[in-house]
Design a protein around this motif. Structure first.
Motif, PDB file in Angstrom:
ATOM      1  N   HIS A  98      21.806  15.540 -32.805  1.00 11.74           N
ATOM      2  CA  HIS A  98      21.726  16.540 -33.402  1.00 11.74           C
ATOM      3  C   HIS A  98      20.188  16.914 -34.015  1.00 11.74           C
ATOM      4  N   GLU A  99      19.919  18.313 -33.780  1.00 11.21           N
ATOM      5  CA  GLU A  99      18.613  18.706 -34.299  1.00 11.21           C
ATOM      6  C   GLU A  99      18.175  18.427 -35.625  1.00 11.21           C
ATOM      7  N   ALA A 100      19.324  18.741 -36.577  1.00  3.89           N
ATOM      8  CA  ALA A 100      19.162  18.575 -37.898  1.00  3.89           C
ATOM      9  C   ALA A 100      18.682  17.020 -38.257  1.00  3.89           C
ATOM     10  N   PHE A 120      18.073  17.070 -43.393  1.00  5.56           N
ATOM     11  CA  PHE A 120      19.485  16.746 -43.558  1.00  5.56           C
ATOM     12  C   PHE A 120      19.520  16.178 -44.855  1.00  5.56           C
ATOM     13  N   ASN A 144      25.393  16.594 -47.096  1.00  8.13           N
ATOM     14  CA  ASN A 144      26.408  17.528 -46.477  1.00  8.13           C
ATOM     15  C   ASN A 144      26.474  17.548 -44.919  1.00  8.13           C
ATOM     16  N   PHE A 145      25.622  16.557 -44.259  1.00  7.04           N
ATOM     17  CA  PHE A 145      25.537  16.480 -42.988  1.00  7.04           C
ATOM     18  C   PHE A 145      26.591  16.912 -42.186  1.00  7.04           C
ATOM     19  N   LYS A 156      29.733  17.694 -43.363  1.00  5.00           N
ATOM     20  CA  LYS A 156      30.391  18.908 -43.691  1.00  5.00           C
ATOM     21  C   LYS A 156      29.708  20.265 -43.056  1.00  5.00           C
ATOM     22  N   LYS A 157      28.214  20.391 -42.847  1.00  9.53           N
ATOM     23  CA  LYS A 157      27.577  21.426 -42.384  1.00  9.53           C
ATOM     24  C   LYS A 157      27.550  21.328 -40.887  1.00  9.53           C
ATOM     25  N   TYR A 158      27.537  20.198 -40.225  1.00 15.82           N
ATOM     26  CA  TYR A 158      27.195  20.174 -38.806  1.00 15.82           C
ATOM     27  C   TYR A 158      28.346  19.555 -37.900  1.00 15.82           C
ATOM     28  N   TYR A 159      28.982  18.736 -38.448  1.00 11.79           N
ATOM     29  CA  TYR A 159      30.152  17.788 -37.296  1.00 11.79           C
ATOM     30  C   TYR A 159      31.180  18.796 -37.005  1.00 11.79           C
ATOM     31  N   ASP A 160      31.435  18.953 -35.765  1.00 17.80           N
ATOM     32  CA  ASP A 160      32.588  19.314 -35.106  1.00 17.80           C
ATOM     33  C   ASP A 160      33.316  18.586 -34.393  1.00 17.80           C
TER      34      ASP A 160
END
Length: 480
Positions: free
Chosen positions: A427-429, A435, A438-439, A441-445
């Protein structure tokens, strides 16, 4: 010190035993009936069944552990982490029975075991703390008044514990009463103490911790920082050292603050001081963990120091041979906690049988492992299988090596956090270093991993079908 009992299981038990054996010290393992065939049992010089599978009947039986230690002529007990590692009463009992507890004195465990007592202890050292209430509270009306003074959002935290239990973030006043009730109830259930405290919620923090080591001769060293911001349910999954955002000046400030925290409770041995770092690089004291941390290997990789060996030497009364100026950061290390959890299903435990279990190998790859192929994952304990650590000359190198190592880590029979580790590293973040906690919460799918899993299953099915069709074409000569 000729014989150490390791009051733990799995990968940390083996990790401690490896260093003890390197130092010429005999080891004793304890195990529950569920762990009778576990690798740590086979690795030790001696092993004793301590009780039934539930931890309350085995690994938490401090009285039984001390009894076994005395019977086998043990000199010292290493508690690892979890279980009894931060139990002041267990440390006291060891001391009373003339057994060396490889850890801090019981007084330091007691002080730092209570978040409020810890804050009180460090007050005199001018260490920055998040604004909030400095005493335990259970009264909702009083708590709401404090919350309004501090300002929303606020964080409600159990005074007696950690691991995300008894912790609630409250965004607005209307939600406060319900969340306060839940936090108190959860704290009571988890720790037998429903008291909580309040502090302003730092909205986009990074979780930075400093490793310290103190001897009985007044020497305290800090071994730089670990970045632990990639978490799920307030618990760490990916850690690294050093952090990508600390300047040398900030690293020194935080290191010296951590040393002061250790001084405030007359600390002895290995400990970790945890800080929150806000978006403006202001840091705030969070808590101190009075034990070896799960993520200690990344510190060992960048400093070249065996922290367990230092723990043992300090417990034997030796002075630290190192000076602060001797310690240097060399390279970069990353750790993924490999849990038997399903990252597609909210990281819920994935209990099952290890049909296939093969570890990656190679330069720059370290696996602190507690399982082997053919074992079942017990439902009674933390579901961590191992810790996968990679080391490179740069952060980029360590990340790329982690992606390769995960690809060569073969597990079948249970779901693990290995695919999540790949997601993070790609992941780019994360790769950019921009990051915070909240990584997830913000990015994980989870859908991304779900589609990947479905694709892998389809490929495996096609390969199997191709092999089957190929087998059908084999000419079988009739028997004459």
């Amino acid at each position: 010190m000729k014989k150490i009992l390791v009051a733990n299981r799995g990968e940390i038990a083996i990790r401690v035993m490896k260093t003890a054996k390197k130092m010429g010290i005999q080891t004793v393992a304890i195990y529950s009936t569920a762990d009778r065939n576990a690798p740590h049992v086979k690795f030790a010089d001696q092993a004793v069944c301590i009780g039934e599978a539930p931890s309350s009947e085995s690994y938490l039986r401090g009285d039984k552990i001390i009894e076994v230690a005395k019977e086998l002529g043990v000199d010292a007990i290493h508690p690892g982490y979890g279980f009894l590692s931060e139990n002041a009463e267990f440390a006291k009992a060891a001391e009373k029975n003339n057994l060396i507890f490889i850890g801090p004195k019981s007084k330091a465990i007691e002080i730092m075991g209570s978040k409020l007592a810890a804050k009180d202890a460090v007050k005199a050292y001018n260490i920055p703390m998040v604004p909030g209430i400095d005493h335990a509270i259970t009264d909702i009306a009083e708590a709401k008044k404090v919350a309004l003074e501090v300002g929303f959002p606020v964080l409600i935290k159990a005074s007696a514990g950690g691991g995300g239990k008894g912790m609630r973030v409250v965004e607005k006043e209307a939600d406060f009463e319900a969340q306060m009730n839940r936090a108190v109830s959860e704290a009571q259930a988890a720790f037998g103490d429903g008291s909580v405290f309040l502090e302003r919620y730092v909205t986009s923090p990074r979780h930075i911790e400093i490793q310290v080591m103190a001897d009985a001769h007044g020497n305290i060293l800090y071994f730089f920082e670990r970045e632990c911001s990639v978490q799920r349910r307030h618990q760490k999954v990916v850690e690294e050292a050093p952090s990508s955002v600390l300047t040398p000046e900030l690293r020194k400030q935080m290191g010296e603050a951590a040393v002061m925290v250790a001084k405030s409770c007359d600390y002895l041995g290995a400990g970790t001081v945890e800080f929150l770092l806000d978006e403006n690089l202001n840091f705030y004291f969070l808590e101190m963990n009075t034990r070896l941390q799960v993520e200690h290997p990344v510190t060992e990789m960048i400093t070249g120091v065996d922290l367990v060996e230092l723990q043992i030497r300090v417990a034997r009364g030796e002075a630290l041979a190192l000076k602060q100026e001797d310690l240097k950061i060399c390279g970069h290390a990353l750790e993924l906690r490999v849990y038997a959890e399903d990252p597609i299903n909210d990281f819920l435990p994935s209990v099952g049988h290890l049909d296939v279990y093969r570890l990656p190998q190679g330069e720059g790859i370290r696996v602190d492992n507690g399982f082997e192929q053919g074992m079942d994952i017990p439902i009674y304990y933390d579901p961590m299988l191992s810790k996968l650590i990679t080391y490179g000359a740069s952060r980029e190198e360590a990340i790329e090596l982690m992606i390769q190592a995960i690809a060569h880590y073969k597990v079948e029979g249970v779901q693990t956090t290995l695919p999540f580790g790949t997601f993070v590293c790609q992941h780019e973040a994360f790769r950019s270093g921009h990051f915070d906690t909240n990584f997830v919460k913000k990015y994980y799918d989870a859908e991304i991993l779900k589609k990947q899993r479905e694709t892998e299953a389809e490929v495996a099915m096609l390969v199997a079908l191709k092999q089957y069709l190929s087998d059908q074409k084999v000419v079988r000569l009739p028997i004459s």
